[in-house]
Design a protein around this motif. Structure first.
Motif, PDB file in Angstrom:
ATOM      1  N   ASN A 149      -2.001   4.557   2.170  1.00 25.33           N
ATOM      2  CA  ASN A 149      -1.147   4.066   1.089  1.00 25.33           C
ATOM      3  C   ASN A 149       0.224   3.744   1.669  1.00 25.33           C
ATOM      4  O   ASN A 149       0.935   4.636   2.134  1.00 25.33           O
ATOM      5  N   ASP A 150       0.601   2.479   1.627  1.00 26.87           N
ATOM      6  CA  ASP A 150       1.832   2.015   2.266  1.00 26.87           C
ATOM      7  C   ASP A 150       3.057   2.442   1.454  1.00 26.87           C
ATOM      8  O   ASP A 150       3.241   2.013   0.318  1.00 26.87           O
ATOM      9  N   SER A 151       3.921   3.288   2.065  1.00 27.97           N
ATOM     10  CA  SER A 151       5.109   3.787   1.362  1.00 27.97           C
ATOM     11  C   SER A 151       6.100   2.685   1.037  1.00 27.97           C
ATOM     12  O   SER A 151       6.905   2.825   0.105  1.00 27.97           O
ATOM     13  N   ASN A 152       6.089   1.604   1.796  1.00 28.80           N
ATOM     14  CA  ASN A 152       7.007   0.494   1.518  1.00 28.80           C
ATOM     15  C   ASN A 152       6.609  -0.274   0.265  1.00 28.80           C
ATOM     16  O   ASN A 152       7.386  -1.092  -0.231  1.00 28.80           O
ATOM     17  N   ASN A 153       5.429  -0.022  -0.218  1.00 26.66           N
ATOM     18  CA  ASN A 153       4.949  -0.692  -1.430  1.00 26.66           C
ATOM     19  C   ASN A 153       4.526   0.346  -2.472  1.00 26.66           C
ATOM     20  O   ASN A 153       3.500   0.207  -3.138  1.00 26.66           O
ATOM     21  N   TYR A 154       5.367   1.383  -2.580  1.00 29.64           N
ATOM     22  CA  TYR A 154       5.121   2.488  -3.502  1.00 29.64           C
ATOM     23  C   TYR A 154       6.117   2.416  -4.651  1.00 29.64           C
ATOM     24  O   TYR A 154       7.317   2.199  -4.444  1.00 29.64           O
ATOM     25  N   GLY A 155       5.622   2.557  -5.872  1.00 31.61           N
ATOM     26  CA  GLY A 155       6.515   2.501  -7.029  1.00 31.61           C
ATOM     27  C   GLY A 155       5.728   2.634  -8.317  1.00 31.61           C
ATOM     28  O   GLY A 155       4.718   3.331  -8.384  1.00 31.61           O
ATOM     29  N   VAL A 156       6.205   1.934  -9.334  1.00 29.86           N
ATOM     30  CA  VAL A 156       5.574   1.986 -10.659  1.00 29.86           C
ATOM     31  C   VAL A 156       5.184   0.581 -11.079  1.00 29.86           C
ATOM     32  O   VAL A 156       5.980  -0.363 -10.966  1.00 29.86           O
ATOM     33  N   VAL A 157       3.962   0.445 -11.547  1.00 31.67           N
ATOM     34  CA  VAL A 157       3.488  -0.833 -12.087  1.00 31.67           C
ATOM     35  C   VAL A 157       3.463  -0.719 -13.610  1.00 31.67           C
ATOM     36  O   VAL A 157       2.808   0.176 -14.156  1.00 31.67           O
TER      37      VAL A 157
END
Length: 309
Positions: A149-157
């Motif tokens: 799971n790429d931390s640079n593309n971690y957030g809320v959808v």
């Protein structure tokens, strides 16, 4: 003859007095019913009109770590849920030829390092969610060894109705509200270029501004601001009462410390917490009932148990 007329008259008078006393007693009993209430005063700081939507904590990019050669796994340095940095060696692989002929070739010329294992590094920083191989497994070129799971593309959808898109902009700051009652800030980073065919919702990706790591798939809520009005009178939603079809609205206003009266109001914009009062123009000192006000008459006797904003 005089006595015959007087006695019935006295009886009738007695009955009338008895009925009058009962009415007065009932009225007194009704008047003396005291309702415990909480009260509040108006707020004039303004109100945000917003739409609340749900969101999910997500990694929108999941990076597969693939084998670049065909051979045997000779080392595994990865476990599920490990946090890894980009470039870290995760696997080592040797070809069949290297295993079979490596020692013999190296005896002829040690500089060749023919039997050396090929290192497979992490191509991104994040958390390992799956490890598909074990030491000694035979793999083909292109096989997926692990997923990160790429931390640079971690957030809320978040999923928003298309008509709300005009209220959202790239780099806009929004608040994410967690199930435990806390909130964190986030930045709008990307509009997913598609809408769901059935719901007509569009997904929007928010990047959290803190380093806090939340569990994947956690459901949160996000408020999309639509408008703001300042210098208006607002009251908590609990203070506003209405009929069943919500065509008439009113509040219970304290006339004095022991009596509250029904006052019709005209409302404006509202959100999940507060409602704008267009008329009448309440004063800052007016006290409005927020609890104990449901299903009461136009005038009630009250006892204030708490005052709150």
């Amino acid at each position: 003859m005089k006595n015959k007329i007087t006695i019935p008259f006295i009886i009738v008078l007695f009955v009338m007095l008895l009925q009058s006393c009962k009415k007065q007693e009932a009225a007194t009993t009704e008047t003396e019913t005291i309702i415990p209430v909480t009260v509040t005063t108006i707020d004039t700081t303004g109100i945000d009109d917003y739409e609340e939507v749900s969101g999910t904590v997500s990694y929108i990019v999941k990076t597969p770590i693939k084998s670049i050669i065909t051979g045997y796994i000779t080392a595994v340095n990865a476990k599920t849920n490990d946090k890894v940095a980009k470039g870290k060696r995760l696997f080592s692989i040797k070809t069949k030829e290297a295993i079979a002929l490596g020692n013999d070739v190296n005896k002829l010329d040690p500089k060749l390092n023919f039997g050396s294992a090929v290192s497979i590094p992490s191509s991104s920083t994040g958390f390992i969610t799956a490890v598909n191989v074990e030491n000694g497994n035979y793999v083909q070129e292109g096989d997926v060894l692990a997923i990160i799971n790429d931390s640079n593309n971690y957030g809320v959808v978040i999923n928003v109705p298309f008509e709300l898109k005009k209220h959202i902009a790239i780099n806009q700051q929004l608040s994410i509200y967690l199930p435990d009652g806390t909130s964190i800030s986030a930045t709008v980073k990307q509009f997913i270029p598609a809408v769901d065919a059935s719901s007509q919702m569009q997904s929007v990706f928010l990047k959290m501004n803190s380093n806090e790591v939340l569990p994947e798939n956690l459901i949160v809520s996000v408020r999309i601001p639509k408008s703001n009005k300042s210098n208006i009178i607002t009251l908590p939603k609990a203070a506003i009462l209405s009929n069943e079809i919500e065509t008439n609205y009113w509040v219970m206003l304290l006339k004095n410390d022991s009596t509250a009266i029904k006052v019709p109001v005209q409302i404006g914009i509202k959100n999940q917490e507060r409602t704008e009062i267009i008329s009448p123009k309440f004063k800052a000192t007016d006290k409005i009932v927020t609890s104990g006000n449901y299903g009461v008459g136009d005038t009630i006797k009250v006892k204030i148990i708490k005052s709150a904003k």
